[in-house]
Design a protein around this motif. Structure first.
Motif, PDB file in Angstrom:
ATOM      1  N   LYS A 245     -26.929  25.692   5.076  1.00 34.69           N
ATOM      2  CA  LYS A 245     -26.561  24.593   6.575  1.00 34.69           C
ATOM      3  C   LYS A 245     -27.352  24.249   7.630  1.00 34.69           C
ATOM      4  CE  LYS A 245     -24.346  28.922   8.536  1.00 34.69           C
ATOM      5  NZ  LYS A 245     -25.157  29.020   7.448  1.00 34.69           N
ATOM      6  N   PHE A 246     -27.057  23.227   8.516  1.00 34.45           N
ATOM      7  CA  PHE A 246     -28.317  22.533   9.340  1.00 34.45           C
ATOM      8  C   PHE A 246     -27.549  23.509  11.055  1.00 34.45           C
ATOM      9  CE2 PHE A 246     -28.891  19.961   6.558  1.00 34.45           C
ATOM     10  CZ  PHE A 246     -30.123  19.562   6.150  1.00 34.45           C
ATOM     11  N   LYS A 247     -28.155  24.358  11.662  1.00 31.80           N
ATOM     12  CA  LYS A 247     -28.795  24.850  12.622  1.00 31.80           C
ATOM     13  C   LYS A 247     -29.491  24.582  13.962  1.00 31.80           C
ATOM     14  CE  LYS A 247     -29.173  29.394  10.157  1.00 31.80           C
ATOM     15  NZ  LYS A 247     -28.378  30.523   9.895  1.00 31.80           N
ATOM     16  N   MET A 248     -29.226  25.354  14.965  1.00 30.29           N
ATOM     17  CA  MET A 248     -30.325  26.066  15.904  1.00 30.29           C
ATOM     18  C   MET A 248     -31.046  26.498  15.628  1.00 30.29           C
ATOM     19  SD  MET A 248     -29.263  22.760  17.279  1.00 30.29           S
ATOM     20  CE  MET A 248     -30.766  22.605  18.249  1.00 30.29           C
ATOM     21  N   SER A 249     -32.141  26.913  16.193  1.00 25.92           N
ATOM     22  CA  SER A 249     -33.530  27.341  16.247  1.00 25.92           C
ATOM     23  C   SER A 249     -32.787  28.698  17.108  1.00 25.92           C
ATOM     24  CB  SER A 249     -34.260  27.442  16.425  1.00 25.92           C
ATOM     25  OG  SER A 249     -34.425  26.886  17.592  1.00 25.92           O
ATOM     26  N   ARG A 250     -33.820  29.505  17.353  1.00 26.04           N
ATOM     27  CA  ARG A 250     -33.611  30.622  18.508  1.00 26.04           C
ATOM     28  C   ARG A 250     -33.467  29.500  20.032  1.00 26.04           C
ATOM     29  NH1 ARG A 250     -34.907  36.104  18.853  1.00 26.04           N
ATOM     30  NH2 ARG A 250     -35.917  35.771  16.804  1.00 26.04           N
ATOM     31  N   ALA A 251     -31.875  30.572  20.860  1.00 22.50           N
ATOM     32  CA  ALA A 251     -32.313  29.371  22.269  1.00 22.50           C
ATOM     33  C   ALA A 251     -33.050  29.566  23.439  1.00 22.50           C
ATOM     34  CB  ALA A 251     -30.298  29.607  22.271  1.00 22.50           C
ATOM     35  N   MET A 252     -34.049  28.682  23.216  1.00 27.62           N
ATOM     36  CA  MET A 252     -35.569  29.255  24.233  1.00 27.62           C
ATOM     37  C   MET A 252     -35.846  27.971  24.904  1.00 27.62           C
ATOM     38  SD  MET A 252     -36.175  32.369  23.321  1.00 27.62           S
ATOM     39  CE  MET A 252     -38.056  32.692  24.114  1.00 27.62           C
ATOM     40  N   ASN A 253     -35.937  27.387  26.069  1.00 28.87           N
ATOM     41  CA  ASN A 253     -36.526  26.978  27.040  1.00 28.87           C
ATOM     42  C   ASN A 253     -37.868  26.801  26.455  1.00 28.87           C
ATOM     43  OD1 ASN A 253     -38.325  28.623  28.390  1.00 28.87           O
ATOM     44  ND2 ASN A 253     -35.471  29.098  29.726  1.00 28.87           N
ATOM     45  N   SER A 254     -38.784  25.761  27.397  1.00 27.08           N
ATOM     46  CA  SER A 254     -39.611  25.677  27.052  1.00 27.08           C
ATOM     47  C   SER A 254     -41.021  26.268  27.182  1.00 27.08           C
ATOM     48  CB  SER A 254     -40.163  24.039  27.031  1.00 27.08           C
ATOM     49  OG  SER A 254     -40.136  23.517  28.965  1.00 27.08           O
ATOM     50  N   LEU A 255     -40.826  27.585  28.516  1.00 25.94           N
ATOM     51  CA  LEU A 255     -41.198  28.242  28.704  1.00 25.94           C
ATOM     52  C   LEU A 255     -41.790  29.558  28.229  1.00 25.94           C
ATOM     53  CD1 LEU A 255     -42.825  29.559  31.535  1.00 25.94           C
ATOM     54  CD2 LEU A 255     -40.655  31.197  31.247  1.00 25.94           C
ATOM     55  N   VAL A 256     -43.731  29.214  28.406  1.00 24.25           N
ATOM     56  CA  VAL A 256     -44.249  30.122  26.935  1.00 24.25           C
ATOM     57  C   VAL A 256     -45.339  30.771  27.913  1.00 24.25           C
ATOM     58  CG1 VAL A 256     -46.188  29.727  25.623  1.00 24.25           C
ATOM     59  CG2 VAL A 256     -44.328  27.810  25.165  1.00 24.25           C
TER      60      VAL A 256
END
Length: 388
Positions: A245-256
């Motif tokens: 199935k298709f699912k979201m990755s780890r729920a991260m924002n763009s802060l690196v």
């Protein structure tokens, strides 16, 4: 006469805590949608419907709670963006606020400040996540800067979902796909930001959007596990295929890039959502029930701390904060600095005082507090060695 203290502040913070738990179940999405000017004019004035009945005008922005609220006059694309946003995750978004903007000419469509006038209106509104399905690469930087300015300088803890934009900032979700296919349509990443914003807003703060399934997706750009890890490490939030199935990755924002005072916790969508909620609640409740309404003596400072602690306890009970960990107290170091800066006491005089005596010193209009909390994250990484 006995001192009655500040019951209104205590009650207000307790209610804010209770409301925070409820509010954490769903959020508010703002969508900027483009429509022909004649359609917008028609929507904003009373007009005749297909059954010859009079249709009352809407406002701009207008609020959507369910698909029944979507105006029939909107283009099919805009109806679809709203419907996709309303899918949410375990919940639908609490509401969707739609801001209509007239479709421009070809030249203006790539202008960096294309959405500036609408963003100015948005700055006065209350919402959690912004998505603009027609945004182009040229406008992402402008929108990201606008979000950062509002978060850092204007006390508005808003966030935006932008397509493939490495903002390196906790207020920007970098949606990292290049193509999304459903049964009925193929979407650009910009178009699908409405769906992603709705998914995040429909995620309770007690869980995260990590591995949230997208049942409507039948294909997207695919990468191997190492490439997926690299995308996560670059601050991308994206759809991937796990073989079934298709699912979201780890729920991260763009802060690196983490820095002192802004470490790994700032990289997760869930943690930033809770921090933003707490900031808004405490700031607004203090403004409404405390600031300017009580003398700034030690007793009233203690009552304010007690009220805020009640708010923390509500969040602990709601499993947003670690139980029995939260504390709040007067910031002794800042009180000392205040006394020195204003020439009220010398270093030697302060050194001879107990900590309690320093806490009781007059600080005029200033209230210096310090607190400690621990935000609970969602269960995401499981380590289970099995011996046989």
């Amino acid at each position: 006469m006995a001192k009655l203290g500040m019951p209104s502040v205590n009650v207000a913070f307790e209610e804010a805590g209770i409301e925070a738990i409820e509010r954490s179940k769903r959020g508010i999405v703002a969508l900027i949608l483009e429509e022909p000017q004649d359609t917008i004019t028609k929507l904003l004035t009373d007009h005749t419907g297909t059954d010859n009945s009079t249709i009352k005008a809407i406002t701009n922005p207008f609020v959507i709670f369910t698909t029944d609220d979507i105006p029939s006059e909107l283009t099919d694309n805009n109806k679809d963006y709203i419907k996709k946003c309303l899918i949410g995750y375990t919940k639908t978004p609490y509401r969707v606020k739609v801001y209509l903007q007239a479709t421009g000419d070809e030249k203006s469509s790539t202008s960096a400040d294309k959405f500036s006038a609408t963003l100015k209106k948005l700055a006065t509104d209350r919402f959690d996540y912004l998505a603009i399905p027609t945004i182009t690469e040229a406008q992402c930087e402008t929108v990201a800067t606008w979000v950062k300015t509002n978060r850092e300088n204007k006390f508005k803890k808003i966030k935006a979902v932008l397509p493939n934009y490495d903002a390196d900032y906790e207020g920007i979700i970098n949606f990292g796909n290049t193509s999304i296919v459903t049964k009925n349509k193929t979407y650009t990443p910009a178009e699908y930001t409405a769906r992603i914003a709705g998914l995040i807003a429909g995620t309770p703060m007690t869980i995260s959007a990590t591995y949230a399934p997208l049942a409507e997706v039948i294909d997207c750009d695919k990468h191997d596990l190492d490439e997926n890890d690299e995308k996560v490490n670059k601050g991308q939030f994206f759809i991937w295929f796990d073989g079934e199935k298709f699912k979201m990755s780890r729920a991260m924002n763009s802060l690196v890039t983490t820095t002192q005072g802004k470490l790994e916790a700032y990289q997760t969508i869930k943690t930033v959502d809770i921090m933003d909620m707490m900031y808004d609640d405490i700031r607004q409740t203090c403004q409404d029930y405390y600031i300017g309404k009580y003398t700034n003596d030690y007793d009233n400072k203690c009552l304010l701390m007690s009220a805020i602690m009640g708010y923390f306890k509500e969040l602990e009970q709601g499993r947003l904060l670690q139980k029995d960990y939260s504390t709040i107290d007067i910031n002794v170091e800042k009180v000392k600095n205040y006394q020195l800066e204003h020439g009220l006491y010398t270093k030697e005089e302060l050194a001879d005082m107990t900590e309690q005596e320093i806490k009781q010193l007059d600080t005029k209009k200033q209230v210096f507090l310090t607190a400690k909390i621990k935000i609970l994250d969602a269960m995401e990484d499981i380590d289970l060695p099995i011996s046989i």
